[in-house]
Design an enzyme around this catalytic site. Structure first.
Site, PDB file in Angstrom:
ATOM      1  N   ARG A 142      45.345  26.549 -72.029  1.00 55.76           N
ATOM      2  CA  ARG A 142      46.080  26.108 -72.926  1.00 55.76           C
ATOM      3  C   ARG A 142      45.189  24.945 -73.530  1.00 55.76           C
ATOM      4  O   ARG A 142      44.088  24.614 -73.145  1.00 55.76           O
ATOM      5  CB  ARG A 142      47.313  25.199 -72.381  1.00 55.76           C
ATOM      6  CG  ARG A 142      47.161  24.213 -71.478  1.00 55.76           C
ATOM      7  CD  ARG A 142      48.306  23.589 -70.830  1.00 55.76           C
ATOM      8  NE  ARG A 142      47.962  22.499 -69.906  1.00 55.76           N
ATOM      9  CZ  ARG A 142      47.792  21.361 -70.077  1.00 55.76           C
ATOM     10  NH1 ARG A 142      47.707  20.944 -71.233  1.00 55.76           N
ATOM     11  NH2 ARG A 142      47.719  20.408 -69.161  1.00 55.76           N
TER      12      ARG A 142
ATOM     13  N   ARG B 143      48.744  18.266 -80.460  1.00 54.06           N
ATOM     14  CA  ARG B 143      50.055  17.106 -80.693  1.00 54.06           C
ATOM     15  C   ARG B 143      50.176  17.126 -82.101  1.00 54.06           C
ATOM     16  O   ARG B 143      49.297  17.178 -82.947  1.00 54.06           O
ATOM     17  CB  ARG B 143      49.422  15.626 -80.217  1.00 54.06           C
ATOM     18  CG  ARG B 143      48.979  15.395 -78.954  1.00 54.06           C
ATOM     19  CD  ARG B 143      48.682  13.985 -78.508  1.00 54.06           C
ATOM     20  NE  ARG B 143      48.129  13.976 -77.260  1.00 54.06           N
ATOM     21  CZ  ARG B 143      47.135  12.966 -76.871  1.00 54.06           C
ATOM     22  NH1 ARG B 143      46.763  12.224 -77.679  1.00 54.06           N
ATOM     23  NH2 ARG B 143      46.931  12.994 -75.650  1.00 54.06           N
TER      24      ARG B 143
ATOM     25  N   ARG C  93      27.219  24.414 -63.645  1.00 59.85           N
ATOM     26  CA  ARG C  93      26.750  23.963 -64.749  1.00 59.85           C
ATOM     27  C   ARG C  93      25.970  22.727 -64.685  1.00 59.85           C
ATOM     28  O   ARG C  93      26.580  21.628 -63.716  1.00 59.85           O
ATOM     29  CB  ARG C  93      27.674  23.973 -65.960  1.00 59.85           C
ATOM     30  CG  ARG C  93      27.861  25.440 -66.520  1.00 59.85           C
ATOM     31  CD  ARG C  93      26.830  26.199 -67.156  1.00 59.85           C
ATOM     32  NE  ARG C  93      26.267  25.579 -68.350  1.00 59.85           N
ATOM     33  CZ  ARG C  93      25.327  25.958 -69.258  1.00 59.85           C
ATOM     34  NH1 ARG C  93      24.458  26.966 -68.782  1.00 59.85           N
ATOM     35  NH2 ARG C  93      25.016  25.364 -70.405  1.00 59.85           N
TER      36      ARG C  93
ATOM     37  N   ARG D 227      27.378  15.831 -77.088  1.00 58.15           N
ATOM     38  CA  ARG D 227      27.847  14.539 -77.530  1.00 58.15           C
ATOM     39  C   ARG D 227      26.949  13.738 -77.384  1.00 58.15           C
ATOM     40  O   ARG D 227      25.766  13.642 -76.821  1.00 58.15           O
ATOM     41  CB  ARG D 227      29.126  14.274 -76.615  1.00 58.15           C
ATOM     42  CG  ARG D 227      28.947  14.355 -75.305  1.00 58.15           C
ATOM     43  CD  ARG D 227      30.245  14.329 -74.527  1.00 58.15           C
ATOM     44  NE  ARG D 227      30.063  14.285 -72.963  1.00 58.15           N
ATOM     45  CZ  ARG D 227      31.342  14.112 -72.052  1.00 58.15           C
ATOM     46  NH1 ARG D 227      32.540  13.712 -72.534  1.00 58.15           N
ATOM     47  NH2 ARG D 227      30.992  13.970 -70.619  1.00 58.15           N
TER      48      ARG D 227
ATOM     49  N   GLU E 212      23.841  13.951 -74.789  1.00 58.23           N
ATOM     50  CA  GLU E 212      24.125  14.835 -73.486  1.00 58.23           C
ATOM     51  C   GLU E 212      23.818  16.129 -73.717  1.00 58.23           C
ATOM     52  O   GLU E 212      24.385  16.671 -74.806  1.00 58.23           O
ATOM     53  CB  GLU E 212      25.485  14.560 -73.175  1.00 58.23           C
ATOM     54  CG  GLU E 212      25.970  15.253 -71.881  1.00 58.23           C
ATOM     55  CD  GLU E 212      27.362  15.060 -71.317  1.00 58.23           C
ATOM     56  OE1 GLU E 212      28.269  15.778 -71.014  1.00 58.23           O
ATOM     57  OE2 GLU E 212      27.813  13.639 -71.003  1.00 58.23           O
TER      58      GLU E 212
ATOM     59  N   TYR F 177      36.229  20.838 -59.906  1.00 63.03           N
ATOM     60  CA  TYR F 177      36.196  19.889 -60.706  1.00 63.03           C
ATOM     61  C   TYR F 177      37.003  18.821 -60.652  1.00 63.03           C
ATOM     62  O   TYR F 177      38.379  19.134 -60.893  1.00 63.03           O
ATOM     63  CB  TYR F 177      36.005  20.248 -62.478  1.00 63.03           C
ATOM     64  CG  TYR F 177      35.738  19.179 -63.249  1.00 63.03           C
ATOM     65  CD1 TYR F 177      34.314  18.589 -63.126  1.00 63.03           C
ATOM     66  CD2 TYR F 177      36.756  18.336 -63.931  1.00 63.03           C
ATOM     67  CE1 TYR F 177      34.045  17.290 -63.943  1.00 63.03           C
ATOM     68  CE2 TYR F 177      36.585  17.301 -64.570  1.00 63.03           C
ATOM     69  CZ  TYR F 177      35.320  16.764 -64.731  1.00 63.03           C
ATOM     70  OH  TYR F 177      35.131  15.514 -65.414  1.00 63.03           O
TER      71      TYR F 177
ATOM     72  N   ASP G 289      38.809  15.116 -61.725  1.00 56.35           N
ATOM     73  CA  ASP G 289      38.527  13.581 -62.492  1.00 56.35           C
ATOM     74  C   ASP G 289      38.903  12.601 -61.216  1.00 56.35           C
ATOM     75  O   ASP G 289      39.157  12.802 -60.346  1.00 56.35           O
ATOM     76  CB  ASP G 289      39.828  13.431 -63.212  1.00 56.35           C
ATOM     77  CG  ASP G 289      39.562  14.250 -64.569  1.00 56.35           C
ATOM     78  OD1 ASP G 289      38.623  14.440 -65.145  1.00 56.35           O
ATOM     79  OD2 ASP G 289      40.739  14.679 -65.051  1.00 56.35           O
TER      80      ASP G 289
END
Length: 383
Positions: A172, A176, A249, A280, A300, A348, A350
């Site tokens: 997904r 917004r 990666r 970025r 980066e 991964y 957070d």
């Protein structure tokens, strides 16, 4: 007799939280790390009075008030909210995709018009199910958003054409239909006042930490110093790559000091063209609303991972997940070792997820210890 109750391999968030909680319970802990600093990937380096996120930007965000209160018990967090921009062919677009983005793309001003425009550009997969990332993205947001804001960035990030990437990577996409540039939906967001080193110092306060110590360089010694080991490194390396290497990666960073007080006016700008080599640019002072005379920026770059490079993003495809499950089964049969963190769990995380995982492992572990102790006590013959 072991000198320590726990050897913690790795001083990142998982290891530091576990060490802190064990220390609170009166356990003697030793934390070792092969790097020359503690804190893992949240470590900050002070340059020109600016806390530079050495291993990429970290913004703490969570909906869990208990986790928010937990981290704030070590250091006060500021009110930083991530509102990144995307740059494509000298034009800037707001992220995540929202009404500001759609106005910048198509000059539409209402949600109805934005939905109509997206729907007119949606391309549904020929066979009904997306065969790759490109088909998945086109079926969700249409051609303009995909071509300008997704395709190039994603191909740089993964080092593959979008048609060669699995669709599940973007099951997904956050879209917004409000004028809201807040990247995260979480209620609590911020950066530690004074940088993440303050958080790590608080977690590891009173605990012995030895830096530049490679567990694998003298594994026999380290295994002998404690009753339990908390391992936060690569789980495949722990088991000598018995079932093969897990893939990742990696990232490369180019950091420079600029003789200006404000380079790009925002903490993070993504570069979405495939032709621009970096993904970025980070301007670190904006994380803490800095007013320094100079600024520090980091470009980066995403890159292929190899053994001598830092592993950042696990490649959770079917092949790698199958390999990981074999290592996971070995770990289940080794209760004296606690595996935790993004490398040991091959996922991964957070920051709030790492902390939550560590606290859960702590809770489960000490409940098991209490049960074992009670069992041994009640089953022992009386003298």
């Amino acid at each position: 007799m072991n000198k320590y109750d726990y050897l913690i391999v790795g001083s990142g968030l998982f290891g530091a939280v576990f060490a802190h909680e064990a220390h609170k319970r009166g356990k003697k802990c030793l934390v070792i790390d092969k790097r020359n600093h503690q804190g893992g990937n949240v470590h900050c380096e002070k340059i020109e009075g600016i806390n530079v996120h050495k291993y990429g930007p970290h913004i703490f965000h969570t909906n869990d008030k208990e986790l928010w209160d937990y981290v704030n018990s070590f250091v006060e967090f500021n009110n930083f909210v991530l509102t990144p921009l995307a740059k494509y062919q000298d034009r800037l677009y707001n992220l995540p995709f929202n009404m500001n983005t759609f106005y910048q793309l198509w000059n539409v001003q209402t949600p109805a018009k934005a939905k109509e425009k997206i729907q007119s550009q949606v391309v549904n997969p020929i066979n009904g199910e997306a065969a790759n990332l490109e088909e998945q993205a086109l079926s969700l947001v249409g051609t303009d958003v995909y071509q300008k804001l997704i395709k190039g960035y994603t191909e740089k990030q993964w080092g593959r054409k979008a048609t060669e990437l699995p669709a599940f990577i973007i099951k997904r996409l956050p879209v917004r239909f409000t004028f809201d540039n807040n990247y995260f939906n979480d209620r609590y967001q911020g950066i530690p006042v004074g940088g993440y080193n303050k958080l790590m110092d608080g977690l590891l306060n009173g605990i012995e930490v030895r830096l530049e110590q490679d567990y694998f360089a003298d594994r026999g010694h380290w295994d002998s110093v404690a009753e339990h080991t908390v391992f936060t490194g690569k789980i495949d390396q722990y088991y000598d790559f018995r079932f093969g290497q897990l893939e990742y990666r990696s990232l490369r960073f180019e950091t420079e000091i600029l003789d200006t007080d404000n380079f790009q006016g925002n903490a993070v700008i993504n570069y979405t063209e495939r032709e621009v080599p970096y993904t970025r640019v980070i301007e670190h002072k904006h994380f803490e609303h800095g007013k320094q005379e100079k600024t520090v920026v980091t470009k980066e770059y995403s890159q292929e991972w190899s053994a001598e490079k830092e592993p950042y993003y696990p490649i959770n495809d079917e092949k790698n997940d199958q390999i990981f499950r074999q290592y996971q089964q070995l770990a289940r049969n080794q209760p004296e070792v606690i595996f935790g963190g993004r490398l040991a769990e091959y996922r991964y995380y957070d920051m709030h997820q790492v902390i939550a995982s560590a606290l859960k492992k702590v809770s489960d572990h000490f409940i098991d210890l209490d049960v074992t102790h009670l069992s041994l006590t009640t089953s022992s013959p009386l003298n």
